[in-house]
Every structure is written in structure tokens, then in C-alpha cells.
Design a protein around this motif. Structure first.
Motif, PDB file in Angstrom:
ATOM      1  N   THR A  44       0.815  -1.222   0.000  1.00  0.00           N
ATOM      2  CA  THR A  44       0.000   0.000   0.000  1.00  0.00           C
ATOM      3  C   THR A  44       0.842   1.263   0.000  1.00  0.00           C
ATOM      4  O   THR A  44       0.331   2.337  -0.327  1.00  0.00           O
ATOM      5  CB  THR A  44      -0.945   0.006   1.207  1.00  0.00           C
ATOM      6  N   ALA A  45       2.113   1.165   0.375  1.00  0.00           N
ATOM      7  CA  ALA A  45       2.987   2.341   0.288  1.00  0.00           C
ATOM      8  C   ALA A  45       3.305   2.668  -1.169  1.00  0.00           C
ATOM      9  O   ALA A  45       3.447   3.836  -1.543  1.00  0.00           O
ATOM     10  CB  ALA A  45       4.276   2.097   1.069  1.00  0.00           C
ATOM     11  N   VAL A  46       3.424   1.625  -1.986  1.00  0.00           N
ATOM     12  CA  VAL A  46       3.707   1.831  -3.404  1.00  0.00           C
ATOM     13  C   VAL A  46       2.414   2.088  -4.173  1.00  0.00           C
ATOM     14  O   VAL A  46       2.359   2.958  -5.049  1.00  0.00           O
ATOM     15  CB  VAL A  46       4.429   0.598  -3.990  1.00  0.00           C
ATOM     16  N   PHE A  47       1.359   1.355  -3.819  1.00  0.00           N
ATOM     17  CA  PHE A  47       0.085   1.456  -4.532  1.00  0.00           C
ATOM     18  C   PHE A  47      -1.052   1.612  -3.527  1.00  0.00           C
ATOM     19  O   PHE A  47      -1.728   0.618  -3.175  1.00  0.00           O
ATOM     20  CB  PHE A  47      -0.150   0.219  -5.402  1.00  0.00           C
ATOM     21  N   PRO A  48      -1.311   2.816  -3.022  1.00  0.00           N
ATOM     22  CA  PRO A  48      -2.426   3.015  -2.080  1.00  0.00           C
ATOM     23  C   PRO A  48      -3.765   2.572  -2.661  1.00  0.00           C
ATOM     24  O   PRO A  48      -4.678   2.219  -1.912  1.00  0.00           O
ATOM     25  CB  PRO A  48      -2.398   4.527  -1.832  1.00  0.00           C
ATOM     26  N   GLU A  49      -3.864   2.560  -3.989  1.00  0.00           N
ATOM     27  CA  GLU A  49      -5.123   2.166  -4.630  1.00  0.00           C
ATOM     28  C   GLU A  49      -5.492   0.700  -4.332  1.00  0.00           C
ATOM     29  O   GLU A  49      -6.645   0.304  -4.476  1.00  0.00           O
ATOM     30  CB  GLU A  49      -5.024   2.359  -6.149  1.00  0.00           C
ATOM     31  N   LEU A  50      -4.491  -0.114  -3.936  1.00  0.00           N
ATOM     32  CA  LEU A  50      -4.751  -1.525  -3.674  1.00  0.00           C
ATOM     33  C   LEU A  50      -5.237  -1.786  -2.243  1.00  0.00           C
ATOM     34  O   LEU A  50      -5.672  -2.903  -1.935  1.00  0.00           O
ATOM     35  CB  LEU A  50      -3.493  -2.361  -3.939  1.00  0.00           C
ATOM     36  N   ALA A  51      -5.179  -0.781  -1.392  1.00  0.00           N
ATOM     37  CA  ALA A  51      -5.561  -0.976   0.017  1.00  0.00           C
ATOM     38  C   ALA A  51      -6.980  -1.532   0.166  1.00  0.00           C
ATOM     39  O   ALA A  51      -7.203  -2.434   0.983  1.00  0.00           O
ATOM     40  CB  ALA A  51      -5.408   0.329   0.786  1.00  0.00           C
ATOM     41  N   ALA A  83      -2.705 -15.980  10.682  1.00  0.00           N
ATOM     42  CA  ALA A  83      -3.480 -14.948   9.995  1.00  0.00           C
ATOM     43  C   ALA A  83      -2.549 -13.997   9.251  1.00  0.00           C
ATOM     44  O   ALA A  83      -1.553 -13.514   9.811  1.00  0.00           O
ATOM     45  CB  ALA A  83      -4.325 -14.171  11.000  1.00  0.00           C
ATOM     46  N   ILE A  84      -2.872 -13.724   7.989  1.00  0.00           N
ATOM     47  CA  ILE A  84      -2.096 -12.791   7.182  1.00  0.00           C
ATOM     48  C   ILE A  84      -3.071 -11.927   6.380  1.00  0.00           C
ATOM     49  O   ILE A  84      -4.273 -12.154   6.379  1.00  0.00           O
ATOM     50  CB  ILE A  84      -1.131 -13.517   6.210  1.00  0.00           C
ATOM     51  N   ILE A  85      -2.516 -10.928   5.689  1.00  0.00           N
ATOM     52  CA  ILE A  85      -3.281 -10.082   4.766  1.00  0.00           C
ATOM     53  C   ILE A  85      -2.728 -10.306   3.364  1.00  0.00           C
ATOM     54  O   ILE A  85      -1.515 -10.319   3.154  1.00  0.00           O
ATOM     55  CB  ILE A  85      -3.187  -8.594   5.146  1.00  0.00           C
ATOM     56  N   GLU A  86      -3.640 -10.498   2.407  1.00  0.00           N
ATOM     57  CA  GLU A  86      -3.236 -10.753   1.031  1.00  0.00           C
ATOM     58  C   GLU A  86      -3.751  -9.668   0.087  1.00  0.00           C
ATOM     59  O   GLU A  86      -4.750  -8.999   0.377  1.00  0.00           O
ATOM     60  CB  GLU A  86      -3.803 -12.095   0.543  1.00  0.00           C
ATOM     61  N   TYR A  87      -3.053  -9.562  -1.045  1.00  0.00           N
ATOM     62  CA  TYR A  87      -3.478  -8.675  -2.120  1.00  0.00           C
ATOM     63  C   TYR A  87      -3.657  -9.514  -3.382  1.00  0.00           C
ATOM     64  O   TYR A  87      -3.045 -10.576  -3.533  1.00  0.00           O
ATOM     65  CB  TYR A  87      -2.449  -7.557  -2.333  1.00  0.00           C
ATOM     66  N   PRO A  88      -4.502  -9.063  -4.301  1.00  0.00           N
ATOM     67  CA  PRO A  88      -4.832  -9.905  -5.459  1.00  0.00           C
ATOM     68  C   PRO A  88      -3.678 -10.077  -6.429  1.00  0.00           C
ATOM     69  O   PRO A  88      -2.841  -9.187  -6.602  1.00  0.00           O
ATOM     70  CB  PRO A  88      -5.989  -9.142  -6.125  1.00  0.00           C
ATOM     71  N   MET A 148      -0.964   0.138 -13.764  1.00  0.00           N
ATOM     72  CA  MET A 148      -0.351   0.808 -12.629  1.00  0.00           C
ATOM     73  C   MET A 148       0.763  -0.041 -12.026  1.00  0.00           C
ATOM     74  O   MET A 148       1.864   0.445 -11.753  1.00  0.00           O
ATOM     75  CB  MET A 148      -1.427   1.090 -11.585  1.00  0.00           C
ATOM     76  N   VAL A 149       0.498  -1.345 -11.847  1.00  0.00           N
ATOM     77  CA  VAL A 149       1.507  -2.239 -11.268  1.00  0.00           C
ATOM     78  C   VAL A 149       2.698  -2.395 -12.202  1.00  0.00           C
ATOM     79  O   VAL A 149       3.832  -2.591 -11.761  1.00  0.00           O
ATOM     80  CB  VAL A 149       0.868  -3.614 -10.954  1.00  0.00           C
ATOM     81  N   GLU A 150       2.455  -2.267 -13.507  1.00  0.00           N
ATOM     82  CA  GLU A 150       3.532  -2.403 -14.483  1.00  0.00           C
ATOM     83  C   GLU A 150       4.338  -1.117 -14.667  1.00  0.00           C
ATOM     84  O   GLU A 150       5.331  -1.104 -15.406  1.00  0.00           O
ATOM     85  CB  GLU A 150       2.951  -2.835 -15.827  1.00  0.00           C
TER      86      GLU A 150
END
Length: 357
Positions: free
Chosen positions: A15-22, A208-213, A225-227
Motif C-alpha cells: 500500500t505504500a507503493v500502490f495506495p489504490e490496492l488498500a 493470519a495474514i493479509i493478502e493482495y490480489p 499501474m503495477v507495471e
């Protein structure tokens, strides 16, 4: 025995690099199965089930002959082979097979040959299903059981089924407190279609962890954006410049969905494209419940997911995933290495769906 497994923090804060993914963050629980001797009172993979003695054991009624792999070994034979392989791996000075083990193998082969010679192959009969996972709500709070249920049991038929050439699964939700008399010796199939369809009994260390897609689950705009390497640079992300031409090669294996057995989270796409699934009862979009995985982590970048407690063994085994603790359950789920079980978010009692991916 209580043991702990701890996933190292991701080398980059997503989320520091891509806040949009939060907003896309999802909770998941890595199960971290490791070989052991679970009881019916414990969460497990491949262990015994808290099964009521007065409830019929589930059988698969389908015909399996058109998917005959030619693999003709009983569960007892597969377990024998594994014990011999484990002993041989630790001590090459002894015999590959003791006289007692040879006698057991010959007896198993004779029983199977007799069954095959007395009529239709066992695969064309109702096949007793095998325990895959037993998950107690107290250990896996992400479960969403119906009513007062606090226990999920997953079984599968150890034969390939259409359309993905995978075992067919069955899910059972129940209240553990209501089970008084337990089935002590459930039936087993005559044979398994593949030795990877017989899970090794494993205890769990839920985390327990947190995942992103995975990037394949992102919108086209977010994929761009990720690219965008300049976004990574502007955020000061410590990522090797060799990823500059294709940053998704870093994002997907290192920062997105976790590998291995898990509950919840995001599905592990990569070998196949995302395929939305909808409930056949109410048409709601299905959500991931359980990921069944061949490996707990992969080679290369995937080693970053190996728990702290397994790091030494993970690096010692190199990039060969079939060695060491990366394949504790002995499960092999087809060429894609992952099988995802989906449930309806409206009602867990609606029909579930599974998918090889």
C-alpha cells in the motif's frame, strides 16, 4: 504438540507503493500443515475425522473408468512406499524393503488383484472418499459456518473427474458438540488414481495474514499501474532493477497471494486466467474458502514465503519443490498445483464449487 510458523513480512509495503490496492486487501489464514499424528479433536490435513458413527460415510457414485490412470496401488501400499522412502532418505545402509514390508506389499497386491479379477474394477463401484481437511472454527475464525456449526470437514474421491481431471470434493458442516459416538474405522477406497491424492496426516499451525490480489485479478487500469516502473521508483521500493521491464514478475510471486494451503484470501492465479464462479442456487458470486496446494512455497522468489522456522530447510533443498518441507502433505493437485474450493457468500449450505488453477 503445538508448533508455530511465521511468514516473513513482505519486502515491500504494497500500500505504500500502490495506495489504490488498500481496499482490495483480504484476510487469509495460512494453515501450514506439517506431518504429525492428529486426533479427531484437532484441525488437520489428511487426519481422522470427527465423524458420527450413525452417519453413512460419503462415497462417490460416479463411474471413473474413463479416467483410468493405470495407477494400481492401495492407500496402504502408498503409505508403505512413503515410509520406505523416508527411511531410505535418512539411512542408505539398510535394505530398501524389509522382509516384513515385502510381505505386506505382496499381501496388498494379492488382495487388489483378487478384487480386480472378480468383476468390475473398483473404480466403477461407489468409492469411499478420503479425508482431506478438518477445520475447527476455534482454530480458523475466518470460516463462516451455517447456524451453530463449528467444524468443516472436506473429503474427496481419489480419482480424476471432469472437467478439470481432479478429485471430486464433498463438504460437511457440523457442530462438534453434537457428536457423541465417533466412527472409529471409516472405509477406504481399494486404490487411488494417483499417490498425490492420498494426503499425509498433518497437524496445522494456523497463521493470519493479509493478502493482495494477483495482477490477473486487477482491472486493466490497475494492471498498468503495477507495471509502471516509475511508480515503484517514486515510492522508493527496494526492488532489483532487473524487474524494471516487467514489475509484475516481482509483484505476483512476492507481494500478492500467498502460496500453500490456506483459508480465505485471494486465489492463486497464474497458470490459468481468472474465471468468475456463480452460485447455482442464488447466482451470487462465489468466494474462496479453501486452497489445496501441492507446495507450501516455490523456488526462486517463492522462497520468501517460507516461514522463518523453515528457512534453513527451504534453502538447503534448493529449487526442487518436491524435497524437504515444501511438500509436507504429499498432495499433488494436477499440473497447476492448486485446487480452489469456493462457497456462496449468501449461504455456506448452497452447493460449493471447486476449480483447478
Amino acid at each position: 504438540m503445538v508448533f508455530v510458523r511465521t511468514t516473513p513480512p513482505r519486502p515491500v509495503d504494497v500500500t505504500a507503493v500502490f495506495p489504490e490496492l488498500a481496499p482490495l486487501a483480504r484476510p487469509a489464514i495460512r494453515l501450514h500443515p506439517r506431518p504429525g499424528s492428529p486426533s479427531v479433536e484437532e484441525s488437520s490435513v489428511g487426519g481422522p475425522l470427527l465423524w458420527p458413527v450413525d452417519e453413512p460415510w460419503p462415497h462417490c457414485e460416479a463411474s471413473h473408468l474413463h479416467y483410468d490412470s493405470g495407477f494400481r496401488q492401495s492407500p496402504a501400499d502408498v503409505r508403505l512406499m512413503r515410509r520406505r522412502a523416508a527411511r531410505w532418505h535418512g539411512d542408505h545402509s539398510g535394505p530398501w524393503m524389509t522382509p516384513e514390508e515385502q510381505a505386506v506389499k505382496e499381501q496388498n497386491a494379492a488382495v487388489l488383484a483378487e478384487r480386480l479379477g472378480t468383476g468390475a474394477p473398483p473404480a466403477d463401484c461407489p468409492v469411499p472418499m478420503l479425508p482431506v481437511a478438518q477445520l475447527y472454527l476455534r482454530d480458523i475464525p475466518l470460516l463462516r459456518p451455517p447456524g451453530k456449526a463449528d467444524l468443516l470437514q472436506v473429503l474427496w474421491c481419489p480419482y480424476d473427474h471432469e472437467p478439470y481431471c481432479k478429485p471430486s470434493t464433498a463438504l460437511f458442516w457440523r457442530s462438534a458438540a453434537e457428536i457423541v459416538d465417533i466412527l472409529a474405522a471409516p472405509p477406504e477406497p481399494y486404490e487411488v488414481n494417483d499417490d498425490g491424492y492420498l494426503p499425509e496426516p498433518c497437524l496445522l499451525a494456523p497463521e493470519a495474514i493479509i493478502e493482495y490480489p494477483n495482477s490477473l485479478d486487477l482491472s486493466p487500469q490497475m494492471q498498468l499501474m503495477v507495471e509502471d516502473w516509475s511508480r515503484w521508483q517514486a515510492a522508493g521500493a527496494d526492488v532489483d532493477s532487473s524487474y524494471a521491464d516487467y514489475p509484475r514478475d516481482f509483484y505476483d510471486p512476492v507481494l500478492a497471494d500467498a502460496p500453500g494451503w490456506k483459508v480465505g484470501g485471494w486465489p492463486p492465479w497464474g497458470r490459468t486466467d481468472p474465471n468468475p464462479l456463480f452460485c447455482t442456487a442464488c447466482d451470487a458470486r462465489m468466494v474462496p474458502l479453501l486452497t489445496i496446494a501441492s507446495f507450501e512455497w516455490d523456488g526462486g522468489e517463492g522462497l520468501s514465503w517460507a516461514p522463518y522456522e523453515d528457512q534453513a530447510a527451504a534453502h538447503a533443498s534448493g529449487h526442487c519443490c518436491g524435497q524437504g518441507p515444501s511438500q509436507p502433505t504429499q498432495v499433488e493437485v494436477g499440473s497447476t498445483d492448486n485446487m480452489q474450493i469456493y462457497v456462496c457468500p449468501t449461504s455456506p449450505e448452497h452447493p460449493h464449487t471447486d476449480l483447478i488453477q
